[in-house]
Design a protein around this motif. Structure first.
Motif, PDB file in Angstrom:
ATOM      1  N   ARG A  41       0.824  -1.210   0.000  1.00 41.44           N
ATOM      2  CA  ARG A  41       0.000   0.000   0.000  1.00 41.44           C
ATOM      3  C   ARG A  41       0.853   1.253   0.000  1.00 41.44           C
ATOM      4  NH1 ARG A  41      -3.468  -1.727   4.807  1.00 41.44           N
ATOM      5  NH2 ARG A  41      -3.485  -3.881   4.192  1.00 41.44           N
ATOM      6  N   LEU A  42       1.979   1.230   0.710  1.00 38.79           N
ATOM      7  CA  LEU A  42       2.869   2.391   0.719  1.00 38.79           C
ATOM      8  C   LEU A  42       3.506   2.609  -0.647  1.00 38.79           C
ATOM      9  CD1 LEU A  42       4.628   2.149   4.194  1.00 38.79           C
ATOM     10  CD2 LEU A  42       3.108   3.945   3.384  1.00 38.79           C
ATOM     11  N   ALA A  43       3.849   1.534  -1.320  1.00 40.64           N
ATOM     12  CA  ALA A  43       4.415   1.666  -2.665  1.00 40.64           C
ATOM     13  C   ALA A  43       3.388   2.276  -3.611  1.00 40.64           C
ATOM     14  CB  ALA A  43       4.873   0.301  -3.174  1.00 40.64           C
ATOM     15  N   GLN A  44       2.138   1.842  -3.501  1.00 40.28           N
ATOM     16  CA  GLN A  44       1.084   2.408  -4.347  1.00 40.28           C
ATOM     17  C   GLN A  44       0.864   3.880  -4.014  1.00 40.28           C
ATOM     18  OE1 GLN A  44      -0.449   1.002  -6.966  1.00 40.28           O
ATOM     19  NE2 GLN A  44      -1.396   2.998  -7.295  1.00 40.28           N
ATOM     20  N   LEU A  45       0.879   4.211  -2.728  1.00 39.95           N
ATOM     21  CA  LEU A  45       0.721   5.602  -2.311  1.00 39.95           C
ATOM     22  C   LEU A  45       1.853   6.467  -2.851  1.00 39.95           C
ATOM     23  CD1 LEU A  45      -0.818   7.706  -0.628  1.00 39.95           C
ATOM     24  CD2 LEU A  45       0.571   7.014   1.332  1.00 39.95           C
ATOM     25  N   ASP A  46       3.064   5.942  -2.833  1.00 45.98           N
ATOM     26  CA  ASP A  46       4.214   6.672  -3.364  1.00 45.98           C
ATOM     27  C   ASP A  46       4.042   6.948  -4.857  1.00 45.98           C
ATOM     28  OD1 ASP A  46       6.859   7.809  -3.115  1.00 45.98           O
ATOM     29  OD2 ASP A  46       7.605   6.024  -4.174  1.00 45.98           O
ATOM     30  N   LYS A  47       3.595   5.940  -5.600  1.00 48.12           N
ATOM     31  CA  LYS A  47       3.364   6.130  -7.031  1.00 48.12           C
ATOM     32  C   LYS A  47       2.293   7.189  -7.269  1.00 48.12           C
ATOM     33  CE  LYS A  47       4.499   1.406  -8.407  1.00 48.12           C
ATOM     34  NZ  LYS A  47       3.931   0.148  -8.941  1.00 48.12           N
ATOM     35  N   THR A  48       1.226   7.125  -6.486  1.00 53.01           N
ATOM     36  CA  THR A  48       0.133   8.082  -6.644  1.00 53.01           C
ATOM     37  C   THR A  48       0.590   9.493  -6.340  1.00 53.01           C
ATOM     38  OG1 THR A  48      -1.436   6.356  -6.007  1.00 53.01           O
ATOM     39  CG2 THR A  48      -2.220   8.635  -5.902  1.00 53.01           C
ATOM     40  N   MET A  49       1.356   9.659  -5.284  1.00 51.07           N
ATOM     41  CA  MET A  49       1.846  10.991  -4.922  1.00 51.07           C
ATOM     42  C   MET A  49       2.777  11.543  -5.998  1.00 51.07           C
ATOM     43  SD  MET A  49       0.388  11.907  -2.168  1.00 51.07           S
ATOM     44  CE  MET A  49       1.366  13.287  -1.682  1.00 51.07           C
ATOM     45  N   LYS A  50       3.640  10.714  -6.538  1.00 49.95           N
ATOM     46  CA  LYS A  50       4.536  11.164  -7.609  1.00 49.95           C
ATOM     47  C   LYS A  50       3.741  11.595  -8.835  1.00 49.95           C
ATOM     48  CE  LYS A  50       8.616   8.569  -6.268  1.00 49.95           C
ATOM     49  NZ  LYS A  50       9.549   7.492  -6.598  1.00 49.95           N
ATOM     50  N   LEU A  51       2.698  10.838  -9.165  1.00 50.81           N
ATOM     51  CA  LEU A  51       1.852  11.194 -10.298  1.00 50.81           C
ATOM     52  C   LEU A  51       1.134  12.516 -10.042  1.00 50.81           C
ATOM     53  CD1 LEU A  51       0.626  10.423 -13.036  1.00 50.81           C
ATOM     54  CD2 LEU A  51      -1.145   9.186 -11.772  1.00 50.81           C
ATOM     55  N   MET A  52       0.651  12.725  -8.829  1.00 54.65           N
ATOM     56  CA  MET A  52      -0.032  13.974  -8.489  1.00 54.65           C
ATOM     57  C   MET A  52       0.915  15.161  -8.576  1.00 54.65           C
ATOM     58  SD  MET A  52      -2.525  12.812  -5.371  1.00 54.65           S
ATOM     59  CE  MET A  52      -3.198  14.442  -5.166  1.00 54.65           C
ATOM     60  N   VAL A  53       2.131  14.995  -8.076  1.00 51.19           N
ATOM     61  CA  VAL A  53       3.116  16.085  -8.140  1.00 51.19           C
ATOM     62  C   VAL A  53       3.463  16.394  -9.588  1.00 51.19           C
ATOM     63  CG1 VAL A  53       5.511  16.674  -7.597  1.00 51.19           C
ATOM     64  CG2 VAL A  53       4.062  15.675  -5.839  1.00 51.19           C
ATOM     65  N   LYS A  54       3.651  15.354 -10.395  1.00 52.50           N
ATOM     66  CA  LYS A  54       3.966  15.548 -11.805  1.00 52.50           C
ATOM     67  C   LYS A  54       2.825  16.284 -12.514  1.00 52.50           C
ATOM     68  CE  LYS A  54       5.102  12.919 -15.955  1.00 52.50           C
ATOM     69  NZ  LYS A  54       5.285  11.566 -16.514  1.00 52.50           N
ATOM     70  N   THR A  55       1.597  15.869 -12.240  1.00 50.92           N
ATOM     71  CA  THR A  55       0.431  16.520 -12.846  1.00 50.92           C
ATOM     72  C   THR A  55       0.328  17.965 -12.403  1.00 50.92           C
ATOM     73  OG1 THR A  55      -0.712  14.393 -12.836  1.00 50.92           O
ATOM     74  CG2 THR A  55      -2.072  16.349 -13.128  1.00 50.92           C
ATOM     75  N   TYR A  56       0.590  18.216 -11.129  1.00 45.82           N
ATOM     76  CA  TYR A  56       0.540  19.585 -10.614  1.00 45.82           C
ATOM     77  C   TYR A  56       1.574  20.474 -11.302  1.00 45.82           C
ATOM     78  CZ  TYR A  56       1.094  23.537  -7.481  1.00 45.82           C
ATOM     79  OH  TYR A  56       1.203  24.797  -6.973  1.00 45.82           O
ATOM     80  N   HIS A  57       2.785  19.956 -11.428  1.00 49.86           N
ATOM     81  CA  HIS A  57       3.840  20.744 -12.078  1.00 49.86           C
ATOM     82  C   HIS A  57       3.514  21.012 -13.544  1.00 49.86           C
ATOM     83  CE1 HIS A  57       6.558  21.076  -8.754  1.00 49.86           C
ATOM     84  NE2 HIS A  57       6.614  19.761  -8.577  1.00 49.86           N
ATOM     85  N   GLN A  58       2.931  20.034 -14.214  1.00 48.25           N
ATOM     86  CA  GLN A  58       2.562  20.233 -15.616  1.00 48.25           C
ATOM     87  C   GLN A  58       1.465  21.280 -15.739  1.00 48.25           C
ATOM     88  OE1 GLN A  58       1.515  16.343 -17.024  1.00 48.25           O
ATOM     89  NE2 GLN A  58       3.632  15.780 -17.468  1.00 48.25           N
ATOM     90  N   SER A  59       0.464  21.213 -14.866  1.00 47.18           N
ATOM     91  CA  SER A  59      -0.628  22.191 -14.952  1.00 47.18           C
ATOM     92  C   SER A  59      -0.145  23.586 -14.561  1.00 47.18           C
ATOM     93  CB  SER A  59      -1.800  21.771 -14.068  1.00 47.18           C
ATOM     94  OG  SER A  59      -1.433  21.817 -12.706  1.00 47.18           O
ATOM     95  N   THR A  60       0.795  23.662 -13.624  1.00 45.34           N
ATOM     96  CA  THR A  60       1.341  24.955 -13.223  1.00 45.34           C
ATOM     97  C   THR A  60       2.143  25.573 -14.361  1.00 45.34           C
ATOM     98  OG1 THR A  60       1.492  24.156 -10.952  1.00 45.34           O
ATOM     99  CG2 THR A  60       2.707  26.134 -11.476  1.00 45.34           C
TER     100      THR A  60
END
Length: 73
Positions: A41-60
Motif C-alpha cells: 500500500r505504501l508503494a502504491q501511495l508513493d506512485k500516486t503521490m509522484k503522479l499527483m506532483v507531476k500533474t501539478y507541475h505540468q498544470s502549473t
C-alpha cells in the motif's frame, strides 16, 4: 506444526512454554503478512503521490505559459 512436534515440544519444555511459543509463532506470521500488505500500500501511495506532483507541475507550467501569452497579446 504437526501434532507430534507439538507433543514433543510440550514434553521437552512444558505446556505453558510450548503454548507461548506456538502463540508467538502465530502472531509473528500474522504480523509479517500485515507488514507485507502495508509495504504494497505504501508503494502504491508513493506512485500516486509522484503522479499527483507531476500533474501539478505540468498544470502549473501550462498556466504560466498561458499567462505569458495573455501579457504579450
Amino acid at each position: 506444526m504437526d501434532l507430534q512436534a507439538v507433543v514433543q515440544l510440550i514434553g521437552n519444555v512444558g505446556f505453558p512454554i510450548a503454548l507461548s511459543l506456538i502463540l508467538l509463532q502465530t502472531i509473528l506470521i500474522k504480523f509479517n503478512k500485515q507488514m507485507d500488505g502495508l509495504e504494497k500500500r505504501l508503494a502504491q501511495l508513493d506512485k500516486t503521490m509522484k503522479l499527483m506532483v507531476k500533474t501539478y507541475h505540468q498544470s502549473t507550467s501550462k498556466s504560466a505559459i498561458r499567462q505569458d501569452k495573455k501579457e504579450d497579446g
